[in-house]
Design a protein around this motif. Structure first.
Motif, short mmCIF file in Angstrom:
data_model
loop_
_atom_site.label_atom_id
_atom_site.label_comp_id
_atom_site.label_asym_id
_atom_site.label_seq_id
_atom_site.Cartn_x
_atom_site.Cartn_y
_atom_site.Cartn_z
N GLN A 122 1.21 9.90 6.51
CA GLN A 122 0.41 9.41 7.64
C GLN A 122 -1.08 9.48 7.31
OE1 GLN A 122 1.74 8.14 10.84
NE2 GLN A 122 -0.28 7.27 10.42
N ALA A 123 -1.53 10.56 6.70
CA ALA A 123 -2.95 10.68 6.35
C ALA A 123 -3.36 9.59 5.36
CB ALA A 123 -3.23 12.06 5.75
N ILE A 124 -2.50 9.33 4.40
CA ILE A 124 -2.80 8.30 3.40
C ILE A 124 -2.72 6.92 4.03
CG2 ILE A 124 -1.95 7.27 1.25
CD1 ILE A 124 -1.29 10.32 0.48
N ALA A 125 -1.72 6.67 4.88
CA ALA A 125 -1.61 5.39 5.58
C ALA A 125 -2.85 5.15 6.44
CB ALA A 125 -0.35 5.36 6.43
N ASP A 126 -3.32 6.18 7.14
CA ASP A 126 -4.52 6.03 7.98
C ASP A 126 -5.72 5.60 7.15
OD1 ASP A 126 -3.03 6.80 10.19
OD2 ASP A 126 -3.83 8.84 10.24
N ALA A 127 -5.89 6.18 5.97
CA ALA A 127 -7.01 5.81 5.10
C ALA A 127 -6.87 4.37 4.62
CB ALA A 127 -7.10 6.78 3.92
N LEU A 128 -5.67 3.96 4.29
CA LEU A 128 -5.43 2.59 3.84
C LEU A 128 -5.69 1.59 4.96
CD1 LEU A 128 -2.15 3.31 1.87
CD2 LEU A 128 -4.34 2.62 0.84
N ILE A 129 -5.20 1.91 6.15
CA ILE A 129 -5.38 1.03 7.30
C ILE A 129 -6.86 0.86 7.63
CG2 ILE A 129 -4.98 0.88 9.80
CD1 ILE A 129 -2.18 2.20 9.19
N ALA A 130 -7.62 1.94 7.50
CA ALA A 130 -9.05 1.90 7.83
C ALA A 130 -9.83 0.93 6.94
CB ALA A 130 -9.65 3.31 7.73
N THR A 131 -9.30 0.57 5.78
CA THR A 131 -9.99 -0.39 4.91
C THR A 131 -9.99 -1.79 5.50
OG1 THR A 131 -8.05 -1.06 3.60
CG2 THR A 131 -9.28 0.91 2.86
N GLY A 132 -9.04 -2.08 6.38
CA GLY A 132 -8.91 -3.41 6.95
C GLY A 132 -8.35 -4.44 5.99
N GLU A 133 -7.83 -3.99 4.84
CA GLU A 133 -7.35 -4.91 3.81
C GLU A 133 -5.84 -5.08 3.78
OE1 GLU A 133 -8.94 -3.67 0.05
OE2 GLU A 133 -11.00 -3.83 0.74
N ILE A 134 -5.12 -4.34 4.62
CA ILE A 134 -3.66 -4.45 4.55
C ILE A 134 -3.11 -4.88 5.90
CG2 ILE A 134 -3.46 -2.77 2.69
CD1 ILE A 134 -2.43 -0.77 4.81
N ASN A 135 -1.97 -5.56 5.84
CA ASN A 135 -1.29 -6.00 7.06
C ASN A 135 0.04 -5.31 7.27
OD1 ASN A 135 -3.24 -7.90 7.98
ND2 ASN A 135 -2.60 -9.27 6.33
N ILE A 149 14.31 8.23 5.32
CA ILE A 149 14.37 7.24 6.40
C ILE A 149 13.79 7.83 7.68
CG2 ILE A 149 15.95 5.93 7.86
CD1 ILE A 149 17.55 5.35 5.25
N GLY A 150 13.97 9.11 7.90
CA GLY A 150 13.35 9.77 9.04
C GLY A 150 11.84 9.73 8.97
N VAL A 151 11.29 9.94 7.78
CA VAL A 151 9.84 9.84 7.60
C VAL A 151 9.37 8.42 7.90
CG1 VAL A 151 7.94 10.00 5.92
CG2 VAL A 151 9.74 11.74 5.94
N MET A 152 10.10 7.43 7.41
CA MET A 152 9.72 6.03 7.65
C MET A 152 9.65 5.75 9.15
SD MET A 152 12.15 4.20 4.86
CE MET A 152 12.28 4.85 3.20
N LYS A 153 10.64 6.21 9.89
CA LYS A 153 10.65 5.97 11.34
C LYS A 153 9.49 6.69 12.01
CE LYS A 153 15.63 5.17 11.61
NZ LYS A 153 16.92 5.73 12.08
N LYS A 154 9.18 7.91 11.58
CA LYS A 154 8.06 8.65 12.17
C LYS A 154 6.73 7.94 11.90
CE LYS A 154 10.36 13.08 11.92
NZ LYS A 154 10.51 14.32 11.13
N LEU A 155 6.66 7.19 10.80
CA LEU A 155 5.45 6.43 10.47
C LEU A 155 5.36 5.13 11.25
CD1 LEU A 155 5.37 6.91 6.59
CD2 LEU A 155 3.92 8.05 8.27
#
Length: 186
Positions: A122-135, A149-155
């Motif tokens: 989640q921390a890494i996803a948040d940093a990636l999302i903040a770039t505005g470069e991924i969909n 799969i549980g982690v995927m659902k939590k994300l």
């Protein structure tokens, strides 16, 4: 260089060839490798000649692609890593859309079930999302790998399809999960 914010328990840094021994030690547990190589553990030669060159091929510090080392903030202990790379990076044709990133994680077994994989991803996803470069964020796992799969659902990811995933390490029947960044930030 993309910066990932520390969490209350974890800190992160991109891995390099200098981390080969950490990678090797992590992969020596057949239970850790069960859903990746069906339990076959790599040799040091595999790490040096296969794993490290693969990691170097997709590592891009500015975009945050690579293996992110997960460490405990209070001790610096190595827990494992989170992978970030464009989906289908190792397909015969390089991906044309670099806005769909694959997330993956691998942790020492003693850290399973404690929320570290979700917290780190989640921390890494948040940093990636903040770039505005991924969909999109996508992850895949063997259907029997209920922990991942549980982690995927939590994300916030949802099931997309089951298919055979082929890469230089072999073929596995996996489930694909994905989320649109707009659904997470919307």
């Amino acid at each position: 260089m993309l910066q990932v914010k520390e969490t209350s328990r974890l800190c992160f840094e991109l891995m390099s060839e200098n981390d080969a021994e950490l990678m090797f030690q992590l992969d020596q547990d057949p239970q850790v490798m069960k859903f990746i190589t069906r339990g076959k553990c790599p040799t040091r030669d595999d790490i040096t000649n296969v794993f490290i060159p693969r990691m170097q091929a997709y590592t891009n510090p500015d975009k945050g692609w690579g293996l992110w080392k997960i460490m405990r903030r209070n001790s610096g202990d190595f827990l494992g890593w989170v992978l970030v790379r464009p989906m289908y990076f190792f397909d015969d044709e390089k991906p044309t859309a670099l806005d769909d990133l694959e997330l993956g994680w691998r942790l020492h077994r003693r850290y399973w079930g404690l929320g570290y994989a979700t917290e780190a991803a989640q921390a890494i996803a948040d940093a990636l999302i903040a770039t505005g470069e991924i969909n999109y964020l996508t992850a895949l796992a063997m259907e029997e790998n209920v922990g991942s799969i549980g982690v995927m659902k939590k994300l916030g990811m949802a099931y997309v399809k089951s298919d055979t995933h082929q890469d230089p390490l072999g073929a596995l029947d996996v489930a694909y999960y994905r989320c649109a960044v707009s659904e997470l930030t919307g």
